[in-house]
Design a protein around this motif. Structure first.
Motif, short mmCIF file in Angstrom:
data_model
loop_
_atom_site.label_atom_id
_atom_site.label_comp_id
_atom_site.label_asym_id
_atom_site.label_seq_id
_atom_site.Cartn_x
_atom_site.Cartn_y
_atom_site.Cartn_z
N THR A 76 8.90 10.28 2.32
CA THR A 76 8.44 10.37 0.93
C THR A 76 8.38 8.98 0.29
O THR A 76 7.46 8.67 -0.47
CB THR A 76 9.40 11.27 0.12
OG1 THR A 76 9.42 12.58 0.71
CG2 THR A 76 8.95 11.38 -1.33
N GLN A 77 9.35 8.14 0.61
CA GLN A 77 9.39 6.78 0.05
C GLN A 77 8.21 5.95 0.56
O GLN A 77 7.62 5.17 -0.19
CB GLN A 77 10.71 6.09 0.41
CG GLN A 77 11.94 6.68 -0.27
CD GLN A 77 12.39 8.00 0.37
OE1 GLN A 77 11.98 8.34 1.48
NE2 GLN A 77 13.24 8.73 -0.35
N GLU A 78 7.86 6.11 1.82
CA GLU A 78 6.73 5.36 2.38
C GLU A 78 5.42 5.79 1.74
O GLU A 78 4.54 4.96 1.49
CB GLU A 78 6.68 5.55 3.89
CG GLU A 78 7.77 4.81 4.64
CD GLU A 78 7.76 5.11 6.12
OE1 GLU A 78 7.85 4.16 6.92
OE2 GLU A 78 7.66 6.30 6.50
N ILE A 79 5.27 7.07 1.49
CA ILE A 79 4.05 7.56 0.84
C ILE A 79 3.98 7.04 -0.60
O ILE A 79 2.91 6.64 -1.09
CB ILE A 79 3.99 9.09 0.89
CG1 ILE A 79 3.77 9.56 2.33
CG2 ILE A 79 2.88 9.62 -0.02
CD1 ILE A 79 3.75 11.06 2.51
N ALA A 80 5.12 7.03 -1.29
CA ALA A 80 5.14 6.55 -2.68
C ALA A 80 4.77 5.07 -2.76
O ALA A 80 4.15 4.64 -3.74
CB ALA A 80 6.52 6.79 -3.29
N ALA A 81 5.14 4.30 -1.73
CA ALA A 81 4.86 2.86 -1.75
C ALA A 81 3.49 2.52 -1.17
O ALA A 81 3.06 1.37 -1.24
CB ALA A 81 5.94 2.12 -0.96
N ALA A 82 2.79 3.50 -0.60
CA ALA A 82 1.51 3.25 0.05
C ALA A 82 0.42 2.92 -0.97
O ALA A 82 0.47 3.35 -2.13
CB ALA A 82 1.10 4.46 0.88
N THR A 83 -0.59 2.18 -0.50
CA THR A 83 -1.72 1.82 -1.36
C THR A 83 -3.03 2.13 -0.64
O THR A 83 -3.05 2.34 0.57
CB THR A 83 -1.68 0.32 -1.72
OG1 THR A 83 -1.72 -0.46 -0.50
CG2 THR A 83 -0.42 -0.02 -2.50
N ARG A 84 -4.10 2.14 -1.41
CA ARG A 84 -5.43 2.36 -0.85
C ARG A 84 -5.96 1.06 -0.28
O ARG A 84 -6.09 0.07 -0.98
CB ARG A 84 -6.38 2.89 -1.93
CG ARG A 84 -7.73 3.38 -1.43
CD ARG A 84 -8.59 3.81 -2.61
NE ARG A 84 -9.73 4.64 -2.21
CZ ARG A 84 -10.90 4.16 -1.81
NH1 ARG A 84 -11.07 2.86 -1.73
NH2 ARG A 84 -11.87 4.99 -1.47
N SER A 85 -6.27 1.04 1.02
CA SER A 85 -6.75 -0.18 1.65
C SER A 85 -8.18 -0.49 1.23
O SER A 85 -9.01 0.42 1.09
CB SER A 85 -6.69 -0.03 3.18
OG SER A 85 -7.35 -1.10 3.81
#
Length: 388
Positions: free
Chosen positions: A349-358
Motif C-alpha cells: 500500500t505504501q509503494e502504491i501511495a508513493a508511485a507516480t505517473r511516468s
C-alpha cells in the motif's frame, strides 16, 4: 521527455548521457502501424496493424536494454524502427539529442555508422555471393577512411580475431561456416564501423545452447572493450537476465513493464510478466514440480483490432471492469520500476501511495492510481485517486 533525461532504473557504471545532457538514445511515444489495403485497381485503406503502439524509453551509454515478449508483440519491429529500416507512423527517435525520426538517407549515413544491427538469421543477413573479406572488409575500410584513431580494430585480421574467428578464413563464403560462426561474422560486420549502439535481434535464438553461451560471452567482452550500448531482443528470459541492465516487457505493441533486470525477476509487478517468468523451466526437477504455475489462457488478440483498455485484460486472471475500459498508465514505483497495471502484484500500500505517473506512459492512458492490495475488485466507476 525533456532534453535532459533522467533514466529510470539507471545502473551504476553507465553514463547517463552525452556531454550535452542527452540520453544516448531516446524513444518518445513511438508508433508504427502497417496499413492494410484492399482492391486491385485502387488501393483502399481498410485497416492497420498496430505493431508498435506508443512506446517510450531512454538508453544510457554502456547500458544493455533487454526487450522480451511473445512472438508478434512488436520487439523486432521496434528495433527496426530505431535504426530506421522502417519509418515510424508517429512519435520521435533521438540519437545524441538529434531527431532522426524522418531523416533521409543522406542524414542517416553518419547515424548508421554509430548504430548497427545484428540480425536473427545470420544465413539470411549475409550476402551469399560475398566472401568474408568483402562482407567485413568493406565497412572496415570505410570507417578507416572516415576517421582514424577511434580505438576500433585496425585490420580485418584483428577484427576477426576479436570475434573468435580465424583470420585465415577471410576468403570463405558464408555457407562454408557453421551457424555460430556466421553470427560472429555478423557481429564483426557491425563492429567494423566502430559503433556506439548495437541492436541485437534475437542473436542467439537459432544457435545451440553451448554456442549461445559462447556468443553471449563474446558480446559481453566486446561491450567492455569498446564501451558499447546494446538493445537486446530475445524470447529466452534466462538469456536476457544474464546480459541486461534493464528489461522491457512488451505485449501487443505496448510496454507492460520496464525494470532493472534483477528486480524484474525477483519482484514482477505486471501479471503478464509474472506469467512469462512462471513459464521459465527451473533446472532443479523437484523445485520445478513443486512451484505454482500461473498459466495464461487464450491467444493474443488481433493486432488489427486490439482490445480497449489494457491490452492484456482479455487473458489476465486479475482483470476487472476498469481494465477493459481504461488504459493503465506506466506507473513508476521505487528504483525506477515501471508497470502498466490496475491490479499490480508484489507491491505494498505504501509503494502504491508513493508511485507516480511516468512520462513514458502512453498518451491514451488514464491517470488512475493502481488498486491497493486487498482492495475491492472494482468497476470502471470505482473512485481512485489520480497519480501524481
Amino acid at each position: 521527455m525533456s532534453d535532459s533525461v533522467d533514466i529510470p532504473g539507471a545502473v551504476p557504471g553507465v553514463t547517463d548521457g552525452d556531454s550535452n545532457g542527452h540520453a544516448l538514445l531516446e524513444v518518445d511515444h513511438l508508433k508504427l502501424y502497417f496499413p492494410i489495403k484492399s482492391g486491385l485497381l485502387i488501393d483502399r485503406h481498410v485497416g492497420q496493424v498496430h505493431a508498435v503502439d506508443d512506446v517510450s524509453f531512454s538508453l544510457a551509454q554502456g547500458e544493455t536494454l533487454g526487450i522480451v515478449g511473445e512472438s508478434g508483440c512488436g520487439k523486432t519491429t521496434l528495433v527496426r524502427c530505431l535504426i530506421r529500416l522502417l519509418e515510424p507512423t508517429e512519435g520521435a527517435i533521438r540519437f545524441h539529442g538529434k531527431d532522426i525520426t524522418h531523416s533521409g538517407r543522406r542524414e542517416l549515413t553518419p547515424v548508421r555508422r554509430e548504430m548497427q544491427m545484428v540480425f536473427q538469421d545470420p544465413q539470411a543477413s549475409l550476402n551469399p555471393r560475398k566472401r568474408v573479406s568483402q562482407i567485413v572488409g568493406r565497412p572496415l575500410k570505410e570507417q578507416q577512411h572516415e576517421a582514424s584513431g577511434t580505438g576500433g580494430p585496425r585490420s580485418l585480421g584483428e577484427l576477426l580475431e576479436r570475434v573468435g574467428l580465424n583470420p585465415e578464413h577471410v576468403n570463405r563464403f558464408p555457407h562454408e561456416f557453421s551457424g555460430g560462426q556466421r553470427q560472429r561474422i555478423g557481429i564483426a560486420r557491425a563492429l567494423a564501423v566502430n559503433p556506439k549502439v548495437i541492436l541485437l535481434d534475437e542473436p542467439v535464438s537459432a544457435l545451440d545452447v553451448s554456442i549461445q553461451a559462447q556468443v553471449i560471452n563474446l558480446l559481453e567482452q566486446l561491450q567492455e572493450d569498446f564501451r558499447l550500448t546494446y538493445v537486446f531482443v530475445a524470447h529466452d528470459l534466462s538469456v536476457v537476465r544474464h546480459v541486461s541492465d534493464r528489461i522491457a516487457v512488451m505485449y501487443l505493441g505496448k510496454v507492460m513493464e520496464l525494470s532493472p533486470s534483477e528486480e524484474l525477476y525477483s519482484k514482477p509487478i505486471h501479471p503478464y510478466t509474472d506469467a512469462l517468468l512462471a513459464a521459465v523451466p527451473i533446472p532443479d526437477p523437484k523445485e520445478n514440480r513443486e512451484r505454482v504455475r500461473r498459466v495464461v489462457s487464450g491467444e493474443p488478440p488481433n493486432p488489427i483490432s486490439p482490445p480497449s483498455g489494457c491490452r492484456f485484460h482479455t487473458r489476465c486472471p486479475r482483470a476487472t471492469d476498469v481494465c477493459s475500459t481504461v488504459e493503465p498508465p506506466l506507473t513508476e514505483y521505487a528504483n525506477g520500476h515501471l508497470s502498466a497495471c490496475h491490479h499490480p502484484l508484489n507491491v505494498t500500500t505504501q509503494e502504491i501511495a508513493a508511485a507516480t505517473r511516468s512520462p513514458a506512459s502512453p498518451l491514451s492512458a488514464g491517470d488512475t492510481r493502481p488498486e491497493e492490495p486487498g482492495g475491492e475488485s472494482g468497476s470502471a466507476s470505482t473512485a481512485r485517486a489520480p497519480l501524481g
